[in-house]
Design an enzyme around this catalytic site. Structure first.
Site, PDB file in Angstrom:
ATOM      1  N   GLN A 162     -39.481 -16.193   1.073  1.00  9.52           N
ATOM      2  CA  GLN A 162     -39.386 -14.728   1.152  1.00  9.52           C
ATOM      3  C   GLN A 162     -37.947 -14.281   1.353  1.00  9.52           C
ATOM      4  OE1 GLN A 162     -40.679 -12.428   4.625  1.00  9.52           O
ATOM      5  NE2 GLN A 162     -42.083 -11.342   3.272  1.00  9.52           N
ATOM      6  N   GLY A 198     -26.645 -23.419  -1.712  1.00  3.96           N
ATOM      7  CA  GLY A 198     -26.420 -24.544  -0.805  1.00  3.96           C
ATOM      8  C   GLY A 198     -25.057 -25.178  -1.046  1.00  3.96           C
ATOM      9  N   SER A 244       0.830  -1.207   0.000  1.00  5.65           N
ATOM     10  CA  SER A 244       0.000   0.000   0.000  1.00  5.65           C
ATOM     11  C   SER A 244       0.869   1.264   0.000  1.00  5.65           C
ATOM     12  CB  SER A 244      -0.899   0.024   1.245  1.00  5.65           C
ATOM     13  OG  SER A 244      -1.656  -1.156   1.316  1.00  5.65           O
ATOM     14  N   GLU A 282      -7.322   2.342 -13.794  1.00  2.00           N
ATOM     15  CA  GLU A 282      -7.170   0.963 -13.315  1.00  2.00           C
ATOM     16  C   GLU A 282      -8.293   0.606 -12.330  1.00  2.00           C
ATOM     17  OE1 GLU A 282      -2.548   1.840 -13.863  1.00  2.00           O
ATOM     18  OE2 GLU A 282      -3.134   1.178 -11.858  1.00  2.00           O
TER      19      GLU A 282
HETATM   20  C1  LIG Z   1      -3.719 -11.734  -6.861  1.00  2.00           C
HETATM   21  C2  LIG Z   1      -2.917 -10.478  -6.698  1.00  2.00           C
HETATM   22  C3  LIG Z   1      -2.428  -9.825  -7.825  1.00  2.00           C
HETATM   23  C4  LIG Z   1      -1.623  -8.687  -7.680  1.00  2.00           C
HETATM   24  N1  LIG Z   1      -1.086  -8.097  -8.794  1.00  2.00           N
HETATM   25  C5  LIG Z   1      -0.149  -7.115  -8.645  1.00  2.00           C
HETATM   26  C6  LIG Z   1       0.587  -6.617  -9.766  1.00  2.00           C
HETATM   27  O1  LIG Z   1       0.372  -7.019 -10.917  1.00  2.00           O
HETATM   28  N2  LIG Z   1       1.541  -5.676  -9.542  1.00  2.00           N
HETATM   29  C7  LIG Z   1       1.815  -5.203  -8.298  1.00  2.00           C
HETATM   30  O2  LIG Z   1       2.701  -4.376  -8.174  1.00  2.00           O
HETATM   31  N3  LIG Z   1       1.116  -5.640  -7.224  1.00  2.00           N
HETATM   32  C8  LIG Z   1       0.165  -6.595  -7.355  1.00  2.00           C
HETATM   33  N4  LIG Z   1      -0.513  -7.077  -6.267  1.00  2.00           N
HETATM   34  C9  LIG Z   1      -0.214  -6.536  -4.940  1.00  2.00           C
HETATM   35  C10 LIG Z   1      -1.318  -5.665  -4.386  1.00  2.00           C
HETATM   36  O3  LIG Z   1      -1.415  -4.473  -5.108  1.00  2.00           O
HETATM   37  C11 LIG Z   1      -0.995  -5.470  -2.894  1.00  2.00           C
HETATM   38  O4  LIG Z   1      -1.260  -6.718  -2.253  1.00  2.00           O
HETATM   39  C12 LIG Z   1      -1.811  -4.353  -2.285  1.00  2.00           C
HETATM   40  O5  LIG Z   1      -1.364  -3.112  -2.772  1.00  2.00           O
HETATM   41  C13 LIG Z   1      -1.685  -4.352  -0.744  1.00  2.00           C
HETATM   42  O6  LIG Z   1      -0.341  -4.377  -0.365  1.00  2.00           O
HETATM   43  P1  LIG Z   1       0.159  -5.467   0.710  1.00  2.00           P
HETATM   44  O7  LIG Z   1      -0.288  -6.797   0.279  1.00  2.00           O
HETATM   45  O8  LIG Z   1       1.605  -5.235   0.934  1.00  2.00           O
HETATM   46  O9  LIG Z   1      -0.656  -5.100   2.025  1.00  2.00           O
HETATM   47  P2  LIG Z   1      -0.253  -3.975   3.102  1.00  2.00           P
HETATM   48  O10 LIG Z   1       0.157  -2.736   2.416  1.00  2.00           O
HETATM   49  O11 LIG Z   1       0.677  -4.610   4.065  1.00  2.00           O
HETATM   50  O12 LIG Z   1      -1.667  -3.728   3.770  1.00  2.00           O
HETATM   51  C14 LIG Z   1      -2.293  -4.750   4.565  1.00  2.00           C
HETATM   52  C15 LIG Z   1      -3.599  -4.220   5.087  1.00  2.00           C
HETATM   53  O13 LIG Z   1      -3.357  -3.095   5.915  1.00  2.00           O
HETATM   54  C16 LIG Z   1      -4.454  -2.218   5.877  1.00  2.00           C
HETATM   55  N5  LIG Z   1      -4.010  -0.865   5.436  1.00  2.00           N
HETATM   56  C17 LIG Z   1      -3.062  -0.575   4.513  1.00  2.00           C
HETATM   57  N6  LIG Z   1      -2.952   0.752   4.351  1.00  2.00           N
HETATM   58  C18 LIG Z   1      -3.851   1.320   5.197  1.00  2.00           C
HETATM   59  C19 LIG Z   1      -4.230   2.664   5.494  1.00  2.00           C
HETATM   60  N7  LIG Z   1      -3.658   3.700   4.857  1.00  2.00           N
HETATM   61  N8  LIG Z   1      -5.206   2.869   6.414  1.00  2.00           N
HETATM   62  C20 LIG Z   1      -5.791   1.814   7.047  1.00  2.00           C
HETATM   63  N9  LIG Z   1      -5.464   0.538   6.809  1.00  2.00           N
HETATM   64  C21 LIG Z   1      -4.515   0.285   5.897  1.00  2.00           C
HETATM   65  C22 LIG Z   1      -5.449  -2.795   4.857  1.00  2.00           C
HETATM   66  O14 LIG Z   1      -6.409  -3.566   5.544  1.00  2.00           O
HETATM   67  C23 LIG Z   1      -4.558  -3.688   4.014  1.00  2.00           C
HETATM   68  O15 LIG Z   1      -5.285  -4.726   3.346  1.00  2.00           O
HETATM   69  C24 LIG Z   1      -1.351  -8.174  -6.389  1.00  2.00           C
HETATM   70  C25 LIG Z   1      -1.873  -8.826  -5.262  1.00  2.00           C
HETATM   71  C26 LIG Z   1      -2.625  -9.972  -5.395  1.00  2.00           C
HETATM   72  C27 LIG Z   1      -3.109 -10.659  -4.155  1.00  2.00           C
END
Ligand SMILES: Cc1cc2nc3c(=O)[nH]c(=O)nc-3n(C[C@H](O)[C@H](O)[C@H](O)COP(=O)(O)OP(=O)(O)OC[C@H]3O[C@@H](n4cnc5c(N)ncnc54)[C@H](O)[C@@H]3O)c2cc1C
Length: 377
Positions: free
Chosen positions: A277, A339, A130, A240
């Site tokens: 319902q 189910g 992130s 995107e």
């Molecule tokens: C199937 C798949 C395909 C992907 N494809 C690509 C790709 O092609 N290219 C690429 O570069 N990346 C790719 N990604 C990566 C994806 O963009 C990241 O997983 C995503 O940006 C989150 O980063 P992270 O997994 O490091 O989670 P982290 O940044 O560690 O975040 C974990 C959690 O912390 C919380 N969090 C984070 N920031 C905040 C905030 N500011 N405020 C409050 N809570 C917060 C959220 O709940 C978040 O889910 C892919 C991921 C998956 C699973």
């Protein structure tokens, strides 16, 4: 009634629909087992004008607009397929088109459009997703080259990519202003990748780790200007996120239709499930939300076509947030109405449910989107 598409888009839809029925649907379960789709499929998709729909003909593209990309996304949903085409067509190729030098465009775009090579974008790293400005992969200028070291994770199309646009730090002390985008080709010494990652869903979508060990590429592989990579990433994010919202809305519509059919056909205690319902209310509620959602998402798509880049980051964040949250909520309800069959991988709803989960995380986690929206309160 949707008014978004012209008759030309609808003709294109017919072609794409036939292609998906013939070239994706019968093979999809095998691709799920393999963890990726074969390169031959991508070449066929290129031949049928399904890739990089917005790239102009001078670079080998079909010269369409964003709505052609929406058609491809919607038709993939109809056959229950989740492949890396949106990353290839609606992320990688627009970065090259908008920020690449003429030489980079000529080198990569015709091959991406033809499906001869597959494109990836590498931003996320084991230590940061992130918070992109904290990436650690770095590129050091050495004469006419950059030397790249680092690691990326979760990279869609990573196992099969012919070119990856790598987000690198070119000035580690400058935070977001030190990020640059550099193209790295398959086969470059020091560039390697993992096997497809073992995910809980999106089984046919290839996702891999990428490793850069003293990877030397010409400095001309830089997209745009050094230090502007973060700005470029932010500029493209709105489109995107809109693509994700389009896909989520189409998934909801398709699965609502499937669930109405299933609950009408299947009898429980002597009555069709839809006769309860509880079932009718769940489906009616879902229909109301989906109808509202469709209207907003189509409005943004029309706005984006009329003025490319015209939708704001807030609008795109709202569309992605609401569409993915609603999709996850109602796919769970739809699965419940199926189910035990909902839990079978043989039924589309089970696969759609598990595939949907990532949409609340990738492309901007819901919490990050709320943060963006909250800036304008
Ligand atoms: C199937 C798949 C395909 C992907 N494809 C690509 C790709 O092609 N290219 C690429 O570069 N990346 C790719 N990604 C990566 C994806 O963009 C990241 O997983 C995503 O940006 C989150 O980063 P992270 O997994 O490091 O989670 P982290 O940044 O560690 O975040 C974990 C959690 O912390 C919380 N969090 C984070 N920031 C905040 C905030 N500011 N405020 C409050 N809570 C917060 C959220 O709940 C978040 O889910 C892919 C991921 C998956 C699973």
């Amino acid at each position: 009634m949707r008014t978004l598409f012209s008759s030309e888009h609808e003709q294109f839809r017919e072609q794409v629909r036939r292609f998906c029925e013939r070239e994706i649907k019968p093979h999809y379960r095998d691709w799920e087992k393999a963890g990726h789709s074969p390169r031959e499929f991508w070449r066929k998709a290129g031949e049928h004008g399904m890739l990089c729909t917005t790239i102009p003909t001078e670079y080998g593209g079909p010269g369409g607009d964003f709505l052609h990309a929406c058609v491809v996304t919607e038709e993939m949903v109809r056959v229950g397929a989740n492949l890396g085409i949106p990353v290839h067509s609606d992320m990688v190729s627009p970065y090259l088109l908008h920020y690449g030098s003429e030489a980079l465009k000529q080198k990569f775009l015709p091959r991406l459009c033809a499906g001869e090579i597959i494109g990836s974008i590498g931003m996320t790293e084991p230590g940061t997703g992130s918070d992109l400005k904290n990436i650690r992969t770095h590129a050091v200028r050495d004469g006419d080259d950059y030397v790249i070291n680092g690691q990326k994770v979760w990279i869609t199309n990573g196992f099969n990519c012919g070119v990856v646009l790598v987000a690198c730090k070119t000035d580690p002390a400058a935070g977001a202003k030190g990020v640059s985008l550099i193209a790295v080709e398959e086969g470059t010494p020091g560039f390697s990748r993992s096997q497809p990652m073992d995910k809980i869903g999106l089984k046919a979508q290839d996702t891999a780790e990428l490793f850069f060990d003293n990877v030397r590429v010409p400095a001309s592989n830089l997209l745009g200007e050094e230090g502007r990579g973060f700005v470029y990433l932010m500029q493209q994010l709105a489109q995107e996120r809109l693509v994700i919202a389009m896909r989520s809305t189409a998934t909801l519509e398709h699965q609502l239709e499937q669930t109405i059919r299933y609950t009408t056909d299947r009898k429980v205690f002597g009555n069709p499930i839809i006769g309860f319902q509880n079932s009718k209310f769940k489906l009616a509620e879902a229909k109301a939300y989906i109808t509202m959602l469709r209207s907003y998402v189509d409005q943004l798509a029309a706005q984006h076509v009329a003025t490319p880049g015209g939708i704001t980051s807030e609008q795109a964040a709202m569309a992605k947030l609401v569409s993915t949250e609603i999709m996850n909520r109602y796919l769970d309800e739809f699965l419940q109405l199926h189910g035990g069959y909902g839990y079978s991988a043989e039924y589309e709803i089970g696969r759609a449910w598990v595939d949907a989960r990532v949409s609340r995380i990738a492309g901007g986690a819901s919490e990050v989107l709320k943060d963006i929206i909250s800036r304008n309160l």
